[in-house]
Enzyme design. Structure first.
Site, PDB file in Angstrom:
ATOM      1  N   GLU A  23     -10.115   2.252   3.995  1.00  0.00           N
ATOM      2  CA  GLU A  23      -9.779   3.495   3.286  1.00  0.00           C
ATOM      3  C   GLU A  23     -11.037   4.089   2.613  1.00  0.00           C
ATOM      4  O   GLU A  23     -11.259   5.303   2.666  1.00  0.00           O
ATOM      5  CB  GLU A  23      -8.702   3.159   2.242  1.00  0.00           C
ATOM      6  N   HIS A  62      -7.789  -3.316   4.410  1.00  0.00           N
ATOM      7  CA  HIS A  62      -7.175  -1.986   4.490  1.00  0.00           C
ATOM      8  C   HIS A  62      -7.843  -1.052   3.471  1.00  0.00           C
ATOM      9  O   HIS A  62      -8.220   0.071   3.792  1.00  0.00           O
ATOM     10  CB  HIS A  62      -5.667  -2.081   4.224  1.00  0.00           C
ATOM     11  N   ASN A  63      -7.978  -1.517   2.249  1.00  0.00           N
ATOM     12  CA  ASN A  63      -8.598  -0.672   1.224  1.00  0.00           C
ATOM     13  C   ASN A  63     -10.058  -0.385   1.544  1.00  0.00           C
ATOM     14  O   ASN A  63     -10.542   0.718   1.300  1.00  0.00           O
ATOM     15  CB  ASN A  63      -8.498  -1.330  -0.152  1.00  0.00           C
ATOM     16  N   SER A 109       0.836  -1.202   0.000  1.00  0.00           N
ATOM     17  CA  SER A 109       0.000   0.000   0.000  1.00  0.00           C
ATOM     18  C   SER A 109       0.866   1.246   0.000  1.00  0.00           C
ATOM     19  O   SER A 109       1.995   1.230   0.471  1.00  0.00           O
ATOM     20  CB  SER A 109      -0.904   0.017   1.229  1.00  0.00           C
ATOM     21  N   LYS A 139      -4.658  -6.578   3.072  1.00  0.00           N
ATOM     22  CA  LYS A 139      -4.586  -5.421   2.166  1.00  0.00           C
ATOM     23  C   LYS A 139      -5.985  -5.059   1.664  1.00  0.00           C
ATOM     24  O   LYS A 139      -6.330  -3.884   1.551  1.00  0.00           O
ATOM     25  CB  LYS A 139      -3.656  -5.733   0.990  1.00  0.00           C
TER      26      LYS A 139
HETATM   27  P1  NDP Z   1      -0.393  -2.127 -14.241  1.00  0.00           P
HETATM   28  O1  NDP Z   1      -1.396  -2.738 -13.354  1.00  0.00           O
HETATM   29  O2  NDP Z   1      -0.832  -1.085 -15.196  1.00  0.00           O
HETATM   30  O3  NDP Z   1       0.314  -3.322 -15.059  1.00  0.00           O
HETATM   31  C1  NDP Z   1       1.248  -3.062 -16.064  1.00  0.00           C
HETATM   32  C2  NDP Z   1       2.374  -4.066 -16.011  1.00  0.00           C
HETATM   33  O4  NDP Z   1       1.869  -5.406 -16.173  1.00  0.00           O
HETATM   34  C3  NDP Z   1       3.388  -3.843 -17.116  1.00  0.00           C
HETATM   35  O5  NDP Z   1       4.662  -4.124 -16.626  1.00  0.00           O
HETATM   36  C4  NDP Z   1       2.933  -4.860 -18.147  1.00  0.00           C
HETATM   37  O6  NDP Z   1       3.962  -5.243 -19.038  1.00  0.00           O
HETATM   38  C5  NDP Z   1       2.578  -6.021 -17.255  1.00  0.00           C
HETATM   39  N1  NDP Z   1       1.742  -7.024 -17.913  1.00  0.00           N
HETATM   40  C6  NDP Z   1       0.442  -6.920 -18.226  1.00  0.00           C
HETATM   41  N2  NDP Z   1       0.008  -8.058 -18.795  1.00  0.00           N
HETATM   42  C7  NDP Z   1       1.055  -8.912 -18.846  1.00  0.00           C
HETATM   43  C8  NDP Z   1       1.221 -10.228 -19.307  1.00  0.00           C
HETATM   44  N3  NDP Z   1       0.214 -10.936 -19.826  1.00  0.00           N
HETATM   45  N4  NDP Z   1       2.456 -10.792 -19.182  1.00  0.00           N
HETATM   46  C9  NDP Z   1       3.487 -10.100 -18.663  1.00  0.00           C
HETATM   47  N5  NDP Z   1       3.374  -8.846 -18.187  1.00  0.00           N
HETATM   48  C10 NDP Z   1       2.165  -8.257 -18.275  1.00  0.00           C
HETATM   49  O7  NDP Z   1       0.862  -1.570 -13.406  1.00  0.00           O
HETATM   50  P2  NDP Z   1       0.952  -0.834 -11.979  1.00  0.00           P
HETATM   51  O8  NDP Z   1       2.401  -0.606 -11.793  1.00  0.00           O
HETATM   52  O9  NDP Z   1       0.010   0.300 -11.860  1.00  0.00           O
HETATM   53  O10 NDP Z   1       0.464  -1.925 -10.940  1.00  0.00           O
HETATM   54  C11 NDP Z   1       1.091  -3.183 -10.808  1.00  0.00           C
HETATM   55  C12 NDP Z   1       0.337  -3.995  -9.792  1.00  0.00           C
HETATM   56  O11 NDP Z   1       0.388  -3.340  -8.545  1.00  0.00           O
HETATM   57  C13 NDP Z   1      -1.136  -4.189 -10.114  1.00  0.00           C
HETATM   58  O12 NDP Z   1      -1.536  -5.476  -9.720  1.00  0.00           O
HETATM   59  C14 NDP Z   1      -1.802  -3.137  -9.265  1.00  0.00           C
HETATM   60  O13 NDP Z   1      -3.135  -3.470  -8.958  1.00  0.00           O
HETATM   61  C15 NDP Z   1      -0.919  -3.150  -8.045  1.00  0.00           C
HETATM   62  N6  NDP Z   1      -0.922  -1.928  -7.245  1.00  0.00           N
HETATM   63  C16 NDP Z   1      -0.968  -0.706  -7.818  1.00  0.00           C
HETATM   64  C17 NDP Z   1      -0.962   0.445  -7.051  1.00  0.00           C
HETATM   65  C18 NDP Z   1      -0.979   1.773  -7.690  1.00  0.00           C
HETATM   66  O14 NDP Z   1      -1.034   2.775  -6.960  1.00  0.00           O
HETATM   67  N7  NDP Z   1      -0.899   1.860  -9.008  1.00  0.00           N
HETATM   68  C19 NDP Z   1      -0.910   0.380  -5.580  1.00  0.00           C
HETATM   69  C20 NDP Z   1      -0.769  -0.934  -5.068  1.00  0.00           C
HETATM   70  C21 NDP Z   1      -0.801  -2.039  -5.875  1.00  0.00           C
HETATM   71  P3  NDP Z   1       4.143  -4.422 -20.441  1.00  0.00           P
HETATM   72  O15 NDP Z   1       4.939  -3.202 -20.092  1.00  0.00           O
HETATM   73  O16 NDP Z   1       4.890  -5.372 -21.297  1.00  0.00           O
HETATM   74  O17 NDP Z   1       2.768  -4.100 -20.943  1.00  0.00           O
END
Ligand code: NDP
Length: 476
Positions: free
Chosen positions: A189, A185-186, A128, A182
């Site tokens: 929130e 937690h959300n 988080s 988690k």
């Molecule tokens: P995203 O959820 O937008 O995911 C994008 C990433 O996933 C890229 O690296 C992408 O690779 C990869 N990806 C998607 N599909 C595939 C696949 N089939 N095979 C391999 N790689 C894949 O990124 P975030 O950084 O926002 O979030 C990452 C995780 O963290 C998510 O699960 C999210 O819910 C969680 N999270 C996010 C928060 C936030 O504030 N954003 C907070 C806490 C948790 P490519 O570049 O090749 O497309």
């Protein structure tokens, strides 16, 4: 391999987590499906620490020391399964896959079980704090085996937020425990934000004050019992002016709240476990309601001219009532959230330490607040506390705020200001403290139409009244 840990999935979260690890001295192997992200990370931040960039998952795995620890930070759902399926054939028994994405805890349990059978550790980990948290110190909630925590603990505890010399990370429990905590937690929130929003709405209507004036009130509240990150940024958002129109920023934002779904998961699971998390549920439904623009417009038109007027007599007393109502309702929301965690812990056999969970939310995450120290204290003093509401500090706060809480909810109803979370929290409290609940009548009705039976206050057993006959009672 020489990297101590690897991160695959280098969008905002993964990239910042990798930078955090590197800044803290760990050698980090990095990988992303499309290699541009890896290149950008190295080009822009390669000098911040020791990264080992890799283009293929095979090279990535080969770069890691054993037992390997691989963090996946990809889109939750099918993409996470896809990455796990690709990784598994490359790994050896004893290696660890850490899913730091926002997975549903049930998916985490399924994945953990499947990988355990193949000799691998799967550690669903709640992270988080958003992008900034990932970079500078998030709150980290790892599930999974004790054995995997021996390797991960020292790493995660170092990169997590630190409060009073304690890391905002601890092993929550086996399999899905981390993602479950988690999730709750959300949910909390959601409730916290809805309560703050209702307080803002009430103050605005009651005082006819400008957002900038209200920002000042929240700033002041942030130096007392309500001190928290969310109150702090409420003051910041309310004080912000829109550059293009010169209006208060909050007035140019469309009033339809969105959600990514963790509040909904929390409520769905609480329904399954039978835990009344009414504050979180109201907060989740309030967001849904705000999005039903057509219904809102139609109802507004149909009832135009029926808005009551509202004049607050004593402005200072009103602000204090709202503050106390906010604190009391917030206590209810946290009491419900911790009840939910306790119920999940029992249902799924996790043995979660409630006080410890409060500790790791003191920093790094969105609901961080001093208040959480008091929750830790309450559960440490009495692990089998029936509800947070009766722990001394919380009971005192509710007692002190009770008449203000009632006035606020009653005046809001008179004035036609919606307060779903304030009002339902008060009802929750009144229901818990009631001598008798009308649940007795519900049981009577169920017995009348469906012979569902009832228990009596004066004798053991189940009974049924012959409603269609002579109304005598039989033992069921
Ligand atoms: P995203 O959820 O937008 O995911 C994008 C990433 O996933 C890229 O690296 C992408 O690779 C990869 N990806 C998607 N599909 C595939 C696949 N089939 N095979 C391999 N790689 C894949 O990124 P975030 O950084 O926002 O979030 C990452 C995780 O963290 C998510 O699960 C999210 O819910 C969680 N999270 C996010 C928060 C936030 O504030 N954003 C907070 C806490 C948790 P490519 O570049 O090749 O497309």
């Amino acid at each position: 391999g020489q990297a101590q840990i690897g991160v695959t999935g280098l969008a905002v979260m993964g990239r910042n987590l990798a930078r955090n690890l590197a800044r803290n001295g760990f050698v980090v192997a990095v990988h992303n499906r499309s290699p541009e992200r890896t290149r950008r990370l190295i080009a822009e931040h390669g000098a911040e620490g020791r990264f080992v960039p890799t283009d293929s998952l095979a090279d990535f795995v080969a770069a890691l020391e054993r037992p390997r620890a691989v963090i996946t930070m990809v889109k939750a759902g099918a993409p996470t399964d896809a990455v796990i399926d690709e990784l598994v054939p490359l790994l050896d028994a004893g290696d660890i896959i850490v899913d730091c994405g926002n997975a549903h805890f049930a998916d985490t349990r399924r994945r953990e079980e499947a990988l355990r059978k193949q000799g691998l550790h799967f550690v669903g980990t709640g992270v988080s704090g958003g992008e900034e948290g990932a970079l500078w110190g998030p709150s980290i909630m790892p599930g999974g085996s004790d054995e995997s925590y021996q390797k991960l603990g020292p790493i995660f505890e170092q990169i997590a937020a630190q409060v009073d010399g304690e890391p905002c990370c601890r092993h929550i429990g086996p399999d899905g425990a981390g993602h479950f905590v988690k999730m709750v937690h959300n949910g909390i929130e959601y409730a916290d934000m809805q309560l703050i929003a209702e307080a803002y709405d009430l103050l605005r209507a009651g005082l006819e004050a400008t957002p900038a004036e209200l920002a000042e009130i929240f700033r002041e509240w942030n130096s007392g019992e309500l001190e928290s990150f969310l109150i702090e940024i409420t003051a910041e958002v309310l004080g912000h002016t829109d550059a293009s129109t010169g209006q208060a920023f909050v007035d140019i934002v469309l009033d339809q709240a969105e959600q990514k779904g963790t509040g909904r998961w929390t409520v769905q699971n609480a329904l399954d476990l039978g835990i009344p998390i009414t504050g979180i549920a109201e907060a989740t439904f309030a967001r849904s309601l705000s999005g039903h623009a057509g219904q809102r417009a139609a109802t507004r038109r149909a009832f135009a001219g029926t808005e009551p007027t509202w004049r607050v007599e004593d402005r200072g007393a009103f602000v204090e009532d709202v503050r106390r109502a906010l604190l009391a309702s917030k206590i209810v929301a946290y009491a419900q959230g911790f009840d939910h965690i306790r119920a999940g812990s029992q249902e799924y056999d996790w043995d979660i330490d409630l006080g410890g969970t409060a500790t790791i939310w003191r920093g790094g995450c969105i609901i961080r607040a001093n208040f959480l120290d008091r929750i830790r204290q309450a559960y440490d003093d009495q692990p089998d506390l029936p509800t947070l509401l009766v722990a001394p500090w919380f009971a005192d706060a509710v007692r002190a705020g009770l008449s203000g809480w009632r006035r606020v909810v009653a005046e809001a109803a008179h004035a036609g200001v919606p307060t779903p979370a304030f009002a339902s929290s008060l009802s929750y409290f009144d229901a818990l403290r009631a001598n008798r609940l009308p649940a007795a009548l519900i049981q009577g009705l169920r017995d009348n139409f469906g012979a569902h039976t009832y228990r009596r206050v004066d004798r053991d057993g189940s009974f049924h009244t012959l409603w269609a006959g002579d109304r005598s009672e039989v033992e069921a």
